[in-house]
Design an enzyme around this catalytic site. Structure first.
Site, PDB file in Angstrom:
ATOM      1  CG  ASP A  39      -2.043   1.000   1.114  1.00 51.58           C
ATOM      2  OD1 ASP A  39      -3.206   0.567   0.983  1.00 51.58           O
ATOM      3  OD2 ASP A  39      -1.783   2.228   1.147  1.00 51.58           O
ATOM      4  CB  ILE A  40       0.738   4.259  -2.137  1.00 53.06           C
ATOM      5  CG1 ILE A  40       1.797   5.137  -2.738  1.00 53.06           C
ATOM      6  CG2 ILE A  40      -0.511   5.036  -1.794  1.00 53.06           C
ATOM      7  CD1 ILE A  40       1.429   5.691  -4.111  1.00 53.06           C
ATOM      8  CG  ASN A  97     -12.329  -0.562   3.822  1.00 51.19           C
ATOM      9  OD1 ASN A  97     -12.744  -0.920   4.915  1.00 51.19           O
ATOM     10  ND2 ASN A  97     -11.151   0.019   3.657  1.00 51.19           N
ATOM     11  CD  GLU A 105     -10.364   6.840   0.274  1.00 48.11           C
ATOM     12  OE1 GLU A 105      -9.194   6.679  -0.087  1.00 48.11           O
ATOM     13  OE2 GLU A 105     -10.728   7.665   1.132  1.00 48.11           O
ATOM     14  CB  VAL A 106      -9.346   1.773  -5.034  1.00 46.05           C
ATOM     15  CG1 VAL A 106      -8.969   1.245  -6.417  1.00 46.05           C
ATOM     16  CG2 VAL A 106      -8.362   2.836  -4.568  1.00 46.05           C
ATOM     17  CG  HIS A 110      -8.654  -2.833  -2.410  1.00 47.93           C
ATOM     18  ND1 HIS A 110      -9.604  -2.212  -3.184  1.00 47.93           N
ATOM     19  CD2 HIS A 110      -8.550  -2.097  -1.282  1.00 47.93           C
ATOM     20  CE1 HIS A 110     -10.049  -1.141  -2.552  1.00 47.93           C
ATOM     21  NE2 HIS A 110      -9.442  -1.054  -1.389  1.00 47.93           N
ATOM     22  CG  HIS A 112      -6.796  -2.809   3.143  1.00 45.28           C
ATOM     23  ND1 HIS A 112      -6.063  -1.655   2.942  1.00 45.28           N
ATOM     24  CD2 HIS A 112      -8.019  -2.574   2.595  1.00 45.28           C
ATOM     25  CE1 HIS A 112      -6.814  -0.765   2.297  1.00 45.28           C
ATOM     26  NE2 HIS A 112      -8.006  -1.291   2.078  1.00 45.28           N
TER      27      HIS A 112
END
Ligand code: AMP
Length: 125
Positions: A39-40, A97, A105-106, A110, A112
């Site tokens: 993760d960025i 999420n 948000e994306v 995905h 985490h």
């Protein structure tokens, strides 16, 4: 902005661009079904995102529409990454999420993967 899970898949979302190699990522693992990368904006000592290669907005979309092979491949990839990162003995956390209340948000599914130290309470305030 959070994701509306009712909207169709947006092929220009950032993870789709990463999957197509148009945007770089710090890859941890890749196979036929999944890509894992750091993760960025890490929220734990280890914070990895695992995404399926197929075009799925969220867990809702994926669990309803993905093939058995895609689901099995993705779930196995998440477990593989955790083992490969040495997270199993001390433990880790998975988080997905979904939609507005989930804070997604994306708009590409995905998971985490958090680890590398105690992770605190499950939900913040
Ligand atoms: P979510 O709120 O579950 O949709 O989480 C999206 C996650 O994607 C956040 O933790 C971001 O830090 C992460 N993220 C966004 N853009 C990138 C990127 N280009 N490379 C890696 N992680 C990213």
């Amino acid at each position: 902005m959070t994701v509306d899970p009712a909207k169709p898949y947006d092929p220009d979302n950032i993870f789709a661009k990463i999957l197509r190699g148009e945007i770089p990522c710090n890859t941890v693992y890749e196979d036929e079904h999944a890509l894992a990368f750091h993760d960025i904006n890490p929220q734990a000592p280890v914070h990895i995102l695992v995404v399926p290669k197929g075009a799925y907005v969220s867990w809702d979309d994926f669990s309803a529409s993905a093939s058995e092979a895609e689901i099995a491949g993705f779930v196995r990839a998440v477990g593989h990454v955790a083992r490969e990162q040495g997270l199993v003995v001390r433990g880790y956390r998975l988080l997905g999420n979904i939609g507005r209340n989930g804070g997604q948000e994306v708009p590409h599914l995905h998971i985490h993967l958090f680890g590398g130290g105690p992770l605190g309470p499950m939900l913040a305030g």
